[in-house]
Every structure is written in structure tokens, then in C-alpha cells.
Write a protein that holds these residues in place. Structure first.
Motif, short mmCIF file in Angstrom:
data_model
loop_
_atom_site.label_atom_id
_atom_site.label_comp_id
_atom_site.label_asym_id
_atom_site.label_seq_id
_atom_site.Cartn_x
_atom_site.Cartn_y
_atom_site.Cartn_z
N GLY A 150 -11.20 1.93 -5.88
CA GLY A 150 -11.26 0.49 -5.70
C GLY A 150 -9.76 -0.24 -5.84
N VAL A 151 -8.95 0.37 -5.94
CA VAL A 151 -7.74 0.17 -5.79
C VAL A 151 -7.37 0.50 -4.55
N VAL A 152 -7.27 1.57 -4.15
CA VAL A 152 -7.25 1.21 -2.02
C VAL A 152 -7.89 -0.14 -1.59
N VAL A 153 -8.96 -0.82 -2.19
CA VAL A 153 -9.18 -2.23 -1.80
C VAL A 153 -8.36 -3.05 -2.23
N LEU A 154 -8.61 -3.18 -3.68
CA LEU A 154 -7.82 -4.03 -4.40
C LEU A 154 -6.39 -4.42 -3.65
N ARG A 155 -5.76 -3.35 -4.17
CA ARG A 155 -4.31 -3.23 -3.26
C ARG A 155 -4.18 -3.74 -1.80
#
Length: 361
Positions: free
Chosen positions: A122-127
Motif C-alpha cells: 500500500g505504501v508503494v502505491v500511496l507514495r
């Protein structure tokens, strides 16, 4: 030149596509190695293993910076290392929040790595989304950088003057209440699963329920989004190259998540780290205005000042708290807990549920 060569050399957000592909390949390989090989079985991660994992991720990040130096030059490499260091430092407060979330939901330690791992996706996408928006704003509206600078100055001063750490009210978190209103949720843990199928009493059809692991994952993603509000402007204050901003962010987060199990037991000793982080934010904010009024601050000087402030905060904290037991964050242990259910246990409000089928990751 072939079509493939043309594609690989075509700039994507200012950087050749093949450089992005190399980065993506490295990240995917690390994630597959982590979950698919090293942690195929759920187990508690001890401090020694946590430190070894972190050293591995950290080494990959450092080597990636060397490669950036070779491909894009010293300036880009120094900006990468500065962003890498700043992101890891600013995200340390997130460790407190993650420990609170795991304790709130009574997540056993052997399942915490699984939640953190899927949280990385999720971090990869949100960032990527936040950095993409930030890059577009900076490119089209140069004055946005001064807003970032003012925000960092405000945040740094506020952090330095605050006397007490804020503790979020997880029980009344609006996102958590929204999920509970719109999804079936069980308060019992069903092994490593984020979702299970339970048969409520009086019904013959099994229904899908979210488990506490899923709720913990949602709140950890939300916490990262909140912390990114500080860290993303800080990285853009160092460099406006989306490739450097994004890669330094992701490598830093990968390392920090692996360090969680060691860091969560030691965070009570970093009593002055908050003030060091505040000084870093103030320095970066001032640097933006200095760049606009006087001239650019050398990347090596920025890296040196940032590293010096953080190292000073850590060393002073460890010196002042030597011999002190302190209070470690409450972490759910692997001892038997009423919150963890064996297959067939009932969901809340379904004390006679007859069937449990695990679904989802």
C-alpha cells in the motif's frame, strides 16, 4: 534503434524508463525474498533477525545509491542518500503508532510481520500517487516549494515545543468506525488471515468477515499516509527529481519496516530524537528559502548537517538514558490470548457460528 531500445531510453518523469524498471525489479525481488522465502511460515521475529533484515535492506539502499552515482552523477547520489536518511528518521515516530495499533488489536507478534509486509504494498502505491502529485505541482507552480518550506518550519517548531507525545484514540478513529459500519468484522484472530468465512447462527450460508489483522493493516496504511504529509514535502525540499524522491522513500520504508521489531523495544530510549528531527525539519525548511534568496546549498553540506543532527540526537538520548529500563511500547505477545480463535470459533455476535473457512491472503 529498435522499438525496445526506444522504449527503455524514453524519459519517464525525467528519468529513462530502464532506470525505473531496474528499481521496480529490485523492490519486487526483495519482497519475494522476504515473504516467499525468509518468512513463508508465520513466526515471531527476534531482535537479532530484525537487525539482520534491516542491515540487508540498508545495504541494498546504499548500493542503489552507488549505482545512482554511477548513472546519474554525484549530485543525484548525494540527494538520494539525504532523502534516504531523512525519510528513515521522520518515519521512526511511526513505530510508536504501529506498536499501539498491534497492541490495540492484540495482534500476536508472529503475525505482525505479515501485516507490515502487506502494508508495504500500500505504501508503494500511496507514495507514488503523493509524489506524482507533488512533482506536478512543483513543476507547474514553483512557489509551491515555499509552501512546503513554510509547512516544514511550522512542523519543526511545533515538534520542538510540544511537551507530550500525542496518542491517537484508535477506538474512535473515523476510518475504523467506517470500516466497521460497512463490513462484517470479527474481533477474533483467525491465524494469519485478513478475511474468513463464518456461518452465523440460524443461517446455512457462510459470510465473509474481516479479522483484526485487516483492521490493523487499514490503520497502519492510514498512519503512513499521515506521516507522509511531513516526509514527502521534506524530500521535495531536498530534490525535485521524482526518481530520487520515490526511490529514496521506498528503500527507507522497506528498511524501517524490517527494523520495527528491534526498534519498538528501544524507542523509549530515544528521548531527544524528537528534537533532532525538529531541527532537521527547520533546517530543510530554511534551506528552501535560502535557495530562493541566496543560492543553492551544496548537497554534501545538506547530507552532513542532516546526519550530524540525527546522530547527535541518538547519541545524546542513549547517553542520558543509559542504565534506564524505561517503558517499552506494549506489544501483543504470542502467549495464548482470548482474541485469537481457532477455526470454528465464533465471530462477535455469532457465538454459535458453526463453520470457519479462511479466505484472502
Amino acid at each position: 534503434m529498435t522499438a525496445l531500445q526506444t522504449f527503455l531510453t524514453t524519459p519517464l518523469l525525467g528519468t529513462s524508463t530502464w532506470l525505473w524498471l531496474v528499481f521496480v525489479t529490485i523492490v519486487i525481488a526483495l519482497l519475494v525474498l522476504d515473504l516467499g522465502v525468509l518468512h513463508r511460515q508465520e513466526r515471531e521475529i527476534e531482535m537479532r533477525e530484525s537487525l539482520l533484515l534491516y542491515s540487508g535492506y540498508f545495504s541494498v539502499g546504499v548500493l542503489f545509491g552507488v549505482w545512482v552515482w554511477y548513472e546519474l552523477g554525484a549530485q543525484s547520489a548525494l540527494e538520494f542518500y539525504t532523502g534516504f536518511l531523512v525519510e528513515q528518521s521522520l518515519s521512526m515516530d511511526n513505530v510508536f503508532v504501529m506498536a499501539m495499533i498491534f497492541s490495540f488489536f492484540a495482534i500476536p507478534r508472529r503475525y505482525q510481520h505479515r501485516v507490515l509486509f502487506w502494508g508495504i504494498l500500500g505504501v508503494v502505491v500511496l507514495r507514488a500517487l503523493m509524489i506524482g502529485v507533488g512533482a506536478a505541482l512543483v513543476q507547474n507552480f514553483a512557489w509551491v516549494l515555499y509552501l512546503f518550506g513554510a509547512f516544514l518550519l511550522f512542523t519543526g517548531v511545533k515538534m520542538a515545543l510540544s511537551k507530550e507525545d500525542s496518542h491517537p484514540d484508535l477506538a474512535n478513529n473515523p476510518v475504523l468506525r467506517f470500516v466497521r459500519r460497512h463490513m462484517r468484522v470479527t474481533d477474533q484472530i483467525h491465524g494469519k488471515h485478513f478475511f474468513v468465512r463464518l456461518t452465523p447462527p440460524g443461517q446455512s450460508k457462510a459470510l465473509r468477515y474481516a479479522t483484526p489483522l485487516f483492521l490493523a493493516l487499514v490503520l497502519i496504511e492510514l498512519a503512513d499516509l499521515v506521516f507522509a504529509v511531513d516526509s514527502v514535502p521534506a524530500i521535495f525540499a531536498i530534490t525535485q527529481d521524482p526518481f530520487i524522491v520515490y526511490t529514496s522513500n521506498i528503500f527507507a520504508i522497506l528498511g524501517l519496516r524490517s527494523l520495527y521489531f528491534a526498534l519498538s523495544a528501544l524507542m523509549h530510549r530515544f528521548v531527544y530524537l524528537k528534537y533532532a528531527l525538529a531541527m532537521v525539519l527547520i533546517f530543510i525548511g530554511c534551506k528552501i528559502f535560502y535557495h530562493g534568496l541566496v543560492g543553492k546549498v551544496p548537497a554534501l553540506l545538506s547530507l552532513g548537517v542532516t546526519f550530524g543532527l540525527l546522530l547527535g540526537g541518538v547519541v545524546l538520548s542513549l547517553f542520558k538514558t543509559r542504565g534506564s529500563e524505561g517503558q517499552e511500547p506494549a506489544l501483543a505477545q504470542d502467549s495464548p490470548s482470548k482474541a485469537e480463535a481457532e477455526p470454528g470459533d465464533a465471530a462477535p455476535g455469532s457465538s454459535t457460528a458453526s463453520t470457519t473457512n479462511h479466505t484472502g491472503p
